[in-house]
Design a protein around this motif. Sequence first.
Motif, short mmCIF file in Angstrom:
data_model
loop_
_atom_site.label_atom_id
_atom_site.label_comp_id
_atom_site.label_asym_id
_atom_site.label_seq_id
_atom_site.Cartn_x
_atom_site.Cartn_y
_atom_site.Cartn_z
N GLY A 446 50.19 47.06 33.20
CA GLY A 446 48.82 47.40 33.57
C GLY A 446 47.79 46.57 32.83
N LEU A 447 47.99 46.41 31.50
CA LEU A 447 47.08 45.57 30.72
C LEU A 447 47.15 44.12 31.17
CD1 LEU A 447 47.64 47.08 27.15
CD2 LEU A 447 45.64 47.36 28.62
N GLY A 448 48.36 43.69 31.57
CA GLY A 448 48.50 42.34 32.09
C GLY A 448 47.70 42.14 33.36
N THR A 449 47.62 43.19 34.18
CA THR A 449 46.81 43.12 35.40
C THR A 449 45.35 42.91 35.06
OG1 THR A 449 48.36 44.60 36.54
CG2 THR A 449 46.16 44.35 37.51
N LEU A 450 44.85 43.62 34.03
CA LEU A 450 43.46 43.45 33.60
C LEU A 450 43.23 42.02 33.11
CD1 LEU A 450 42.95 46.80 31.64
CD2 LEU A 450 42.35 46.31 34.00
N GLY A 451 44.20 41.52 32.33
CA GLY A 451 44.09 40.15 31.82
C GLY A 451 44.07 39.11 32.93
N ILE A 452 44.88 39.33 33.94
CA ILE A 452 44.91 38.40 35.07
C ILE A 452 43.55 38.40 35.78
CG2 ILE A 452 45.92 38.00 37.35
CD1 ILE A 452 48.56 39.03 36.23
N GLY A 453 42.89 39.56 35.81
CA GLY A 453 41.57 39.62 36.42
C GLY A 453 40.57 38.73 35.71
N ILE A 454 40.61 38.71 34.37
CA ILE A 454 39.71 37.83 33.61
C ILE A 454 40.03 36.37 33.91
CG2 ILE A 454 38.97 37.16 31.31
CD1 ILE A 454 38.03 39.92 32.08
N ALA A 455 41.33 36.05 33.91
CA ALA A 455 41.74 34.67 34.20
C ALA A 455 41.30 34.27 35.61
CB ALA A 455 43.25 34.54 34.04
N ALA A 456 41.42 35.21 36.56
CA ALA A 456 41.02 34.92 37.93
C ALA A 456 39.53 34.63 38.02
CB ALA A 456 41.39 36.09 38.84
N TYR A 457 38.72 35.31 37.19
CA TYR A 457 37.28 35.03 37.18
C TYR A 457 37.00 33.60 36.73
CZ TYR A 457 32.51 34.81 35.48
OH TYR A 457 31.22 34.41 35.25
N LEU A 458 37.68 33.16 35.67
CA LEU A 458 37.48 31.80 35.18
C LEU A 458 37.89 30.77 36.24
CD1 LEU A 458 38.79 32.29 31.53
CD2 LEU A 458 36.41 32.25 32.32
N VAL A 459 38.99 31.05 36.92
CA VAL A 459 39.44 30.14 37.97
C VAL A 459 38.43 30.11 39.12
CG1 VAL A 459 41.22 29.75 39.73
CG2 VAL A 459 41.88 30.39 37.40
N SER A 460 37.89 31.30 39.48
CA SER A 460 36.95 31.37 40.59
C SER A 460 35.68 30.59 40.28
CB SER A 460 36.61 32.83 40.91
OG SER A 460 35.82 33.41 39.88
N ARG A 461 35.23 30.60 39.03
CA ARG A 461 34.05 29.83 38.66
C ARG A 461 34.31 28.34 38.80
NH1 ARG A 461 30.75 31.32 33.43
NH2 ARG A 461 29.44 29.82 34.50
N PHE A 462 35.53 27.94 38.48
CA PHE A 462 35.87 26.53 38.59
C PHE A 462 35.97 26.10 40.06
CE2 PHE A 462 39.23 23.31 39.08
CZ PHE A 462 38.67 22.26 38.35
N LEU A 463 36.55 26.97 40.90
CA LEU A 463 36.80 26.59 42.29
C LEU A 463 35.60 26.78 43.19
CD1 LEU A 463 40.38 28.09 42.84
CD2 LEU A 463 39.76 25.69 42.47
N TRP A 464 34.84 27.86 42.98
CA TRP A 464 33.79 28.21 43.95
C TRP A 464 32.39 28.23 43.36
CZ3 TRP A 464 38.27 31.59 44.11
CH2 TRP A 464 39.18 31.16 45.08
N GLY A 465 32.21 27.69 42.17
CA GLY A 465 30.86 27.55 41.66
C GLY A 465 30.55 28.46 40.49
N SER A 466 29.27 28.49 40.14
CA SER A 466 28.81 29.24 38.98
C SER A 466 28.78 30.73 39.28
CB SER A 466 27.41 28.76 38.58
OG SER A 466 26.51 28.98 39.64
N ARG A 467 28.34 31.47 38.31
CA ARG A 467 28.27 32.93 38.44
C ARG A 467 27.50 33.32 39.70
NH1 ARG A 467 25.38 36.29 33.77
NH2 ARG A 467 26.87 35.14 32.54
N ALA A 468 27.99 34.34 40.36
CA ALA A 468 27.44 34.74 41.66
C ALA A 468 25.98 35.18 41.53
CB ALA A 468 28.26 35.86 42.27
N PHE A 469 25.20 34.89 42.55
CA PHE A 469 23.81 35.34 42.63
C PHE A 469 23.76 36.86 42.57
CE2 PHE A 469 20.39 37.01 45.24
CZ PHE A 469 19.29 36.43 44.63
N GLY A 470 22.83 37.38 41.77
CA GLY A 470 22.66 38.83 41.70
C GLY A 470 23.59 39.50 40.74
N ASP A 471 24.50 38.76 40.11
CA ASP A 471 25.46 39.38 39.20
C ASP A 471 25.03 39.32 37.74
OD1 ASP A 471 27.24 40.41 40.89
OD2 ASP A 471 28.79 38.91 40.63
#
Length: 474
Positions: A446-471
Amino acid sequence: MSQPKMNALSAAAVVAASMIGAGVYTTSGFTLGDLGEPHYVIAAWAIGGVIAICGALCYGALAQQFTESGGEYLFLARAIHPAAGMMAGWVSLLAGFTGAMAFAATTFESFTRGAGLGWLEPLPDRSIAIVLVLLAAIVHSLGLKRGTHIQNGVVIAKLVLIGLFVLIAYSTLSTWQGTAVAAASDAVAGVDAGAEATAGGGWAFALVFANALTWISLSYSGFNAAVYLTDEIDQPTRNVPRAMLFGTVGVAVLYLLLNIIFVYAPPAAEVAGQPNVATLAAESVGRQIQARGSNWGSWVSPLVRIAILAGLGTSVLALMQTGPRVYQKMAADRLLPRWLSGRRGGDLGAGAIAGPVESLPTIWIQAGLAIVVICISTLREQLDYLGFTLSICAALCGSLVFLFRNHGVHPVQVWGYPWVPMIYVVGTLGIATLTAIRVPLQATVGLGTLGIGIAAYLVSRFLWGSRAFGDRRN
């Protein structure tokens, strides 16, 4: 032309459908096997109900300030940081919807095969669960209106059947076989190693009881279903909190009525540690009716089995309806590919999904992930993993009530402050902590799932741009 939105009753039906799923029909057998005493089981369900009602009040207050679909992802992304939202969204992707859907579908197959229908025997293992998930995806691919009407009809039928069973079961109260607690305790003593822990009391009992509450919390976890559909509900600031509160209170009462039957109507040794506690209890009630000379008692078990299958079916339908909305919101916020958001144009800012928007890719991705989980895990493993992982994420959202109590832009006012949010946050975190001590492997996953979520955020910033508007932080 925009699609019609759901009213409060339809939203409450989604809440009820999301809550009344696999957990209530399977958990008490495991819980009785671990705790050893029926009254401990009922106490655990009552405590779980109080925590869920407090959670519904907290989420309702948050929904009045953050009036978009997205659930935990939206709350944490808007209130704290996009990374926190991505973590919650990832938990929803892997556990909240995918895992819960797989659990409900797997249980559906278990109860279907248990009906003794010979023509089902040649079917491959887990094929029935997979077909159910595919059917749910097809229903919601037809659109919000049709999917909602089908779901509402099945929910009503389910509640009628459950209510009929409750009336029949309580009419046999004088012949229930599990009411002699002492005798039941002796019969169960050797069923599960957890029962031995209860005899020692203290810390060992607390661990076992917390683990039981983790399983039970999964049965209540759908109380927040309406916040995933805020954009699709009419007058959301009014109807979303009402749908969650009324739906949760009603289901909590129903859970208590059902579980009293499950652990007291049959002999304790017959149901302790068994995943099909509901049908075993129904068979016991039917035998008691037949012992009185009424042949119609043989119909009780099939009645309950139909109610269970209807409940599990609507649970999968509801999860297939609510889950993809989280991924649509994440895509609109540029944390997932934009083609998942359900919009063709790009003239609206990120995060601006206004009104009901269907996204077929998210529906079928949700179905595909659920099928994968169905193929690789067992019921009890799913219970431990889901209960722990969802508890952590839910507690984070509950804590926002304290952080935003006097906020200048989004003041969150909840009834019963500070006791209501305190009961929810402390209760949820306490259950998760004690469960992590008792079953560290599932907690680690379960904790690994939370960690993967953080990693996925970093990857998403790299692939699809900067922090989302309104966030950005408010």
